[in-house]
Design an enzyme around this catalytic site. Structure first.
Site, PDB file in Angstrom:
ATOM      1  N   SER A  12      -3.660   5.889  11.925  1.00  0.00           N
ATOM      2  CA  SER A  12      -3.343   6.407  10.592  1.00  0.00           C
ATOM      3  C   SER A  12      -2.031   7.168  10.651  1.00  0.00           C
ATOM      4  O   SER A  12      -1.926   8.193  11.339  1.00  0.00           O
ATOM      5  CB  SER A  12      -4.445   7.345  10.115  1.00  0.00           C
ATOM      6  OG  SER A  12      -3.935   8.127   9.047  1.00  0.00           O
ATOM      7  N   HIS A  37      -2.592   1.817   9.546  1.00  0.00           N
ATOM      8  CA  HIS A  37      -3.408   2.385   8.466  1.00  0.00           C
ATOM      9  C   HIS A  37      -2.567   3.373   7.659  1.00  0.00           C
ATOM     10  O   HIS A  37      -2.011   4.337   8.209  1.00  0.00           O
ATOM     11  CB  HIS A  37      -4.627   3.074   9.065  1.00  0.00           C
ATOM     12  CG  HIS A  37      -5.604   3.556   8.042  1.00  0.00           C
ATOM     13  ND1 HIS A  37      -6.517   2.722   7.425  1.00  0.00           N
ATOM     14  CD2 HIS A  37      -5.808   4.787   7.515  1.00  0.00           C
ATOM     15  CE1 HIS A  37      -7.242   3.418   6.563  1.00  0.00           C
ATOM     16  NE2 HIS A  37      -6.831   4.682   6.595  1.00  0.00           N
ATOM     17  N   ASP A  39      -2.392   5.892   4.515  1.00  0.00           N
ATOM     18  CA  ASP A  39      -3.217   6.721   3.632  1.00  0.00           C
ATOM     19  C   ASP A  39      -2.416   7.189   2.424  1.00  0.00           C
ATOM     20  O   ASP A  39      -1.533   8.041   2.543  1.00  0.00           O
ATOM     21  CB  ASP A  39      -3.733   7.940   4.405  1.00  0.00           C
ATOM     22  CG  ASP A  39      -4.824   7.566   5.386  1.00  0.00           C
ATOM     23  OD1 ASP A  39      -5.792   6.914   4.963  1.00  0.00           O
ATOM     24  OD2 ASP A  39      -4.717   7.925   6.567  1.00  0.00           O
ATOM     25  N   MET A  41      -2.466   9.176  -1.007  1.00  0.00           N
ATOM     26  CA  MET A  41      -3.248  10.233  -1.663  1.00  0.00           C
ATOM     27  C   MET A  41      -2.514  10.738  -2.895  1.00  0.00           C
ATOM     28  O   MET A  41      -1.286  10.866  -2.873  1.00  0.00           O
ATOM     29  CB  MET A  41      -3.468  11.395  -0.701  1.00  0.00           C
ATOM     30  CG  MET A  41      -4.114  10.984   0.608  1.00  0.00           C
ATOM     31  SD  MET A  41      -4.474  12.417   1.626  1.00  0.00           S
ATOM     32  CE  MET A  41      -5.156  11.619   3.080  1.00  0.00           C
ATOM     33  N   HIS A  70      -4.923   2.251   2.446  1.00  0.00           N
ATOM     34  CA  HIS A  70      -6.124   2.959   1.985  1.00  0.00           C
ATOM     35  C   HIS A  70      -5.734   3.820   0.789  1.00  0.00           C
ATOM     36  O   HIS A  70      -5.091   4.867   0.952  1.00  0.00           O
ATOM     37  CB  HIS A  70      -6.637   3.807   3.163  1.00  0.00           C
ATOM     38  CG  HIS A  70      -7.837   4.643   2.860  1.00  0.00           C
ATOM     39  ND1 HIS A  70      -8.270   5.633   3.713  1.00  0.00           N
ATOM     40  CD2 HIS A  70      -8.705   4.636   1.821  1.00  0.00           C
ATOM     41  CE1 HIS A  70      -9.346   6.215   3.202  1.00  0.00           C
ATOM     42  NE2 HIS A  70      -9.625   5.633   2.049  1.00  0.00           N
ATOM     43  N   MET A  72      -6.373   6.366  -1.865  1.00  0.00           N
ATOM     44  CA  MET A  72      -7.226   7.485  -2.302  1.00  0.00           C
ATOM     45  C   MET A  72      -6.620   8.013  -3.590  1.00  0.00           C
ATOM     46  O   MET A  72      -6.072   9.139  -3.639  1.00  0.00           O
ATOM     47  CB  MET A  72      -7.285   8.550  -1.195  1.00  0.00           C
ATOM     48  CG  MET A  72      -8.135   8.104  -0.017  1.00  0.00           C
ATOM     49  SD  MET A  72      -7.842   9.060   1.494  1.00  0.00           S
ATOM     50  CE  MET A  72      -6.441   8.155   2.142  1.00  0.00           C
ATOM     51  N   MET A 141     -16.049   6.095   5.247  1.00  0.00           N
ATOM     52  CA  MET A 141     -15.441   7.391   5.563  1.00  0.00           C
ATOM     53  C   MET A 141     -16.442   8.231   6.353  1.00  0.00           C
ATOM     54  O   MET A 141     -17.570   8.453   5.895  1.00  0.00           O
ATOM     55  CB  MET A 141     -15.075   8.157   4.287  1.00  0.00           C
ATOM     56  CG  MET A 141     -13.981   7.540   3.437  1.00  0.00           C
ATOM     57  SD  MET A 141     -12.426   7.237   4.290  1.00  0.00           S
ATOM     58  CE  MET A 141     -12.024   8.873   4.919  1.00  0.00           C
ATOM     59  N   ASP A 178     -13.320   5.499   9.349  1.00  0.00           N
ATOM     60  CA  ASP A 178     -12.147   6.367   9.150  1.00  0.00           C
ATOM     61  C   ASP A 178     -12.584   7.830   9.108  1.00  0.00           C
ATOM     62  O   ASP A 178     -13.330   8.235   8.208  1.00  0.00           O
ATOM     63  CB  ASP A 178     -11.479   5.962   7.829  1.00  0.00           C
ATOM     64  CG  ASP A 178     -10.136   6.655   7.595  1.00  0.00           C
ATOM     65  OD1 ASP A 178      -9.727   7.471   8.428  1.00  0.00           O
ATOM     66  OD2 ASP A 178      -9.524   6.359   6.552  1.00  0.00           O
TER      67      ASP A 178
END
Ligand code: DX5
Ligand code: ZN
Length: 222
Positions: A12, A37, A39, A41, A70, A72, A141, A178
Site C-alpha cells: 500500500s 495497492h 488507497d 481517501m 481501493h 474509500m 478490511m 487489508d
C-alpha cells in the site's frame, strides 16, 4: 485454504514517502510486488484524505504492475471513469459507500477493468451474496479504513466464509486482506483462504533496500 503458491503481495503506497512517490513505486515493483495497492481517501467516507486520479496517472509511468485501486470515497460512481482513464486495472468500491453497489459494479465492469468490493470490519460477508457473479476481487478490511499502522482485527471466520463463497462460484475471484498485515498475521489470513495481501507498514519500513526482504517475509515460504 487458498493455493499458497499463488499468493500476491500488494504494497500500500499509503506508507510510501510521498515526496518521492514515483521512486517508491519503482522500488516496490523491483522488490517483487505483484499488485500496487492505491488507497484513495476523501476525508468524508473515511477520516483522512490522500490523492485522486491525477496522482494515479502520474505514477502509472513508473511500473507495469497491476494497479489495485481501493476507493474509500462516497459517492463513488462519478469518479470511476477518471480512475479508469488514469490506468487502474482493478477498482474496488466499498459496499458501505452506497447506495447502489450493484450499479457501481456494473459501471466498473462496463469500463473494461476488474471490479472489487470492499467490506468494513463490521459488515457481514453475506451482504455481498447477490453480487458474487459480478466481482473479480473481495477486499476484507481487517482495520477500520483511513490510516496505515493499525492493529489487525482477527476476522478469520469472515475470511474463511468468503473463501467458501468464492469456491462455490467456481470463478477466479481474488480474496484480498487489508490492514495490519505483517509476517505473523499473513500466515493466519493465508491459512483462512486469502490470496492477496495488502501491506503498508510491513513493506515500507527500514528503507528501500529492505523492501524485497519485507515482501518476502509475507510469503508462505518465509
Ligand atoms: C487503510 C488502507 C490500507 C493501509 C494498510 O485504510 O486501506 O491499505 O494502508 O496499512 P497497514 O498495512 O500499515 O495496516
Ligand atoms: Zn487499502
Amino acid at each position: 485454504m487458498s493455493n499458497t503458491s499463488n499468493i500476491r503481495i500488494a504494497p500500500s503506497i499509503l506508507s510510501a514517502d510521498f515526496s518521492i512517490l514515483g521512486q517508491e513505486v519503482s522500488a516496490i515493483d523491483k522488490a517483487g510486488a505483484e499488485y500496487i495497492h492505491i488507497d484513495v481517501m476523501d476525508g468524508h467516507f473515511v477520516p483522512n484524505l490522500t490523492f485522486g486520479a491525477p496522482v494515479v496517472k502520474a505514477i502509472r509511468k513508473c511500473t507495469t504492475k497491476i494497479f489495485d485501486v481501493h476507493l474509500m470515497i462516497s459517492p463513488v460512481d462519478y469518479l470511476i471513469d477518471d480512475f479508469v482513464d488514469a490506468g487502474s486495472d482493478i477498482i474496488t468500491a466499498h459496499i458501505e459507500a452506497g447506495p447502489h453497489l450493484h450499479r457501481t459494479l456494473q459501471h466498473i465492469k462496463a469500463k473494461g477493468v476488474k471490479a472489487g468490493v470492499s467490506l468494513n470490519p463490521h459488515t457481514p460477508i453475506e451482504s455481498i451474496k447477490h453480487v458474487m457473479d459480478m466481482v473479480d476481487l473481495i477486499l476484507i478490511m481487517t482495520v477500520n479504513p483511513g490510516f496505515g499502522g493499525q492493529s489487525f482485527i482477527p476476522l478469520l471466520d469472515k475470511i474463511s466464509e468468503a473463501r467458501r463463497m468464492i469456491n462455490d462460484t467456481g470463478r477466479d475471484i481474488d480474496l484480498e486482506i487489508d490492514g495490519g498485515v505483517n509476517p505473523e498475521t499473513a500466515k493466519q489470513v493465508i491459512a483462512a483462504g486469502a490470496n492477496v495481501l495488502v501491506a503498508g507498514t510491513a513493506v515500507f519500513k527500514d528503507g528501500s533496500d529492505k523492501y524485497a526482504e519485507n515482501i518476502k517475509a509475507l510469503r508462505p515460504s518465509a
